[in-house]
Motif scaffolding. Structure first.
Motif, PDB file in Angstrom:
ATOM      1  N   GLN A   1     -59.218  14.311  13.875  1.00  0.00           N
ATOM      2  CA  GLN A   1     -59.090  12.856  13.928  1.00  0.00           C
ATOM      3  C   GLN A   1     -59.929  12.190  12.830  1.00  0.00           C
ATOM      4  O   GLN A   1     -59.436  11.326  12.093  1.00  0.00           O
ATOM      5  CB  GLN A   1     -59.543  12.340  15.295  1.00  0.00           C
ATOM      6  CG  GLN A   1     -59.496  10.819  15.420  1.00  0.00           C
ATOM      7  CD  GLN A   1     -60.199  10.330  16.672  1.00  0.00           C
ATOM      8  OE1 GLN A   1     -61.155  10.952  17.131  1.00  0.00           O
ATOM      9  NE2 GLN A   1     -59.726   9.235  17.236  1.00  0.00           N
ATOM     10  N   ALA A   2     -61.167  12.601  12.689  1.00  0.00           N
ATOM     11  CA  ALA A   2     -62.065  12.002  11.696  1.00  0.00           C
ATOM     12  C   ALA A   2     -61.545  12.214  10.279  1.00  0.00           C
ATOM     13  O   ALA A   2     -61.595  11.299   9.440  1.00  0.00           O
ATOM     14  CB  ALA A   2     -63.469  12.587  11.842  1.00  0.00           C
TER      15      ALA A   2
ATOM     16  N   TYR B   1     -55.813   2.143   9.474  1.00  0.00           N
ATOM     17  CA  TYR B   1     -56.221   3.289  10.275  1.00  0.00           C
ATOM     18  C   TYR B   1     -56.852   2.903  11.612  1.00  0.00           C
ATOM     19  O   TYR B   1     -57.051   3.764  12.480  1.00  0.00           O
ATOM     20  CB  TYR B   1     -57.228   4.145   9.499  1.00  0.00           C
ATOM     21  CG  TYR B   1     -58.522   3.426   9.166  1.00  0.00           C
ATOM     22  CD1 TYR B   1     -59.592   3.424  10.063  1.00  0.00           C
ATOM     23  CD2 TYR B   1     -58.667   2.722   7.986  1.00  0.00           C
ATOM     24  CE1 TYR B   1     -60.774   2.743   9.776  1.00  0.00           C
ATOM     25  CE2 TYR B   1     -59.841   2.035   7.692  1.00  0.00           C
ATOM     26  CZ  TYR B   1     -60.881   2.060   8.586  1.00  0.00           C
ATOM     27  OH  TYR B   1     -62.036   1.376   8.317  1.00  0.00           O
ATOM     28  N   LYS B   2     -57.173   1.633  11.799  1.00  0.00           N
ATOM     29  CA  LYS B   2     -57.947   1.245  12.981  1.00  0.00           C
ATOM     30  C   LYS B   2     -57.180   1.482  14.281  1.00  0.00           C
ATOM     31  O   LYS B   2     -57.738   2.004  15.258  1.00  0.00           O
ATOM     32  CB  LYS B   2     -58.373  -0.215  12.857  1.00  0.00           C
ATOM     33  CG  LYS B   2     -59.391  -0.444  11.741  1.00  0.00           C
ATOM     34  CD  LYS B   2     -59.853  -1.891  11.677  1.00  0.00           C
ATOM     35  CE  LYS B   2     -60.899  -2.062  10.577  1.00  0.00           C
ATOM     36  NZ  LYS B   2     -61.358  -3.464  10.454  1.00  0.00           N
TER      37      LYS B   2
ATOM     38  N   ALA C   1     -57.032   5.162  14.902  1.00  0.00           N
ATOM     39  CA  ALA C   1     -58.332   5.696  15.316  1.00  0.00           C
ATOM     40  C   ALA C   1     -58.569   5.479  16.805  1.00  0.00           C
ATOM     41  O   ALA C   1     -59.114   6.346  17.498  1.00  0.00           O
ATOM     42  CB  ALA C   1     -59.448   5.036  14.499  1.00  0.00           C
TER      43      ALA C   1
ATOM     44  N   ILE D   1     -58.495   9.980   9.623  1.00  0.00           N
ATOM     45  CA  ILE D   1     -58.950   8.597   9.422  1.00  0.00           C
ATOM     46  C   ILE D   1     -59.485   8.419   8.005  1.00  0.00           C
ATOM     47  O   ILE D   1     -59.167   7.435   7.320  1.00  0.00           O
ATOM     48  CB  ILE D   1     -60.021   8.225  10.470  1.00  0.00           C
ATOM     49  CG1 ILE D   1     -59.386   8.113  11.855  1.00  0.00           C
ATOM     50  CG2 ILE D   1     -60.719   6.909  10.098  1.00  0.00           C
ATOM     51  CD1 ILE D   1     -60.390   7.987  12.981  1.00  0.00           C
TER      52      ILE D   1
END
Length: 291
Positions: A42-43, A56-57, A60, A46
């Motif tokens: 995930q990181a 991307y918010k 995320a 992003i």
């Protein structure tokens, strides 16, 4: 954690878009994901979206949410393939922003055919378009090609219907989830295609019709097809967008010439004027002399 389920999660997650999905797939292709946990994935995605100036918010927040976990579990029980699977068509993988996941119902083996003929045209087609299609789509054409179209009103629906009437094979690419019928009048033919033919969509069950989905759907039709036939098209129509995408993919484009005074034929006539092959009968589709 495996690559297929990760691609499914990415596909189901809102806030990433087609470009972000494809970037994430390309990144996953370079990784040994067995060494990563899902939070690390995930990181990194992003960061990938941020570095490419993409939103991307929402992604995320959603990627590991309870709602997406539920969707993933539901999708696992449906029929779907990913861009990593062997049956995923090579010609589709080579197009611009290919779908990373396709949901399907029916005979998936049709994707392996090397004679896919895309058919697009006006939703409110004229009697001339109907007559032209009945002339062009002879039994030999239907026997020689798998017909690919979008199951919209007009030309799309007629293409599927002719294939079925002549015991041919056809693929419908939807701009909705597989459980939605758009237009509603096509419920019967859609259910029929799901039995022995094929219906595909990159949208999960429950996704209704949205304007931008049909533009996205068109790129899949263009990517799947070795040849694309434009039967009738207005200027600035979805059919011309599909033809443009097919040209970018080096596909053969054929167009049915029409009345120069008809707005329905303005787009197809423009394609011919620009150098696309006119399609007058079955011989033009088959590309050889018919005896």
């Amino acid at each position: 954690m495996d690559k297929r389920s990760l691609l499914l999660r990415i596909k189901l997650c809102p806030g990433i878009g087609l470009k972000g999905e494809y970037l994430a797939y390309c990144w996953l292709e370079t990784q040994d994901i067995n060494t990563l946990d899902i939070e690390e994935v995930q990181a990194m995605i992003i960061n990938l979206l941020r570095d490419n100036h993409l939103n991307y918010k929402k992604f995320a927040v959603s990627f590991l949410s309870r709602e997406i976990n539920i969707l993933v579990n539901q999708a696992m029980n449906q029929n779907w393939i990913t861009i990593c699977d062997n049956i995923y068509p090579t010609q589709l993988k080579e197009m611009y922003l290919p779908p990373i996941v396709l949901f399907y119902a029916g005979n998936l083996k049709l994707l392996e055919a090397n004679n896919l003929l895309g058919v697009v045209g006006s939703r409110k087609c004229s009697k001339y378009a109907v007559q032209a299609m009945k002339k062009i789509f002879s039994q030999q054409v239907v026997d020689s090609f798998v017909i690919v179209s979008g199951l919209a009103e007009g030309v799309d629906t007629l293409g599927h219907q002719i294939a079925l009437a002549k015991q041919g094979k056809t693929i419908a690419v939807l701009g909705t989830g597989l459980d939605c019928f758009y237009p509603r009048s096509n419920e019967g033919i859609q259910l029929e295609l799901m039995k022995d033919n094929l219906v595909v969509s990159e949208y999960f069950y429950g996704t209704g019709p949205r304007k931008h989905h049909f533009v996205e759907r068109n790129r899949i039709i263009a990517g799947l097809s070795q040849k694309l036939l434009v039967v009738e098209a207005r200027l600035k129509s979805g059919s011309l967008i599909t033809a443009s995408l097919a040209l970018q993919n080096n596909r053969d484009i054929l167009a049915v010439p029409g009345n120069v005074n008809s707005s329905y034929s303005a787009g197809s006539n423009e394609l011919i004027a620009a150098g696309c092959q006119p399609c007058l009968d079955e011989k033009d589709v088959l590309g050889r002399v018919v005896i």
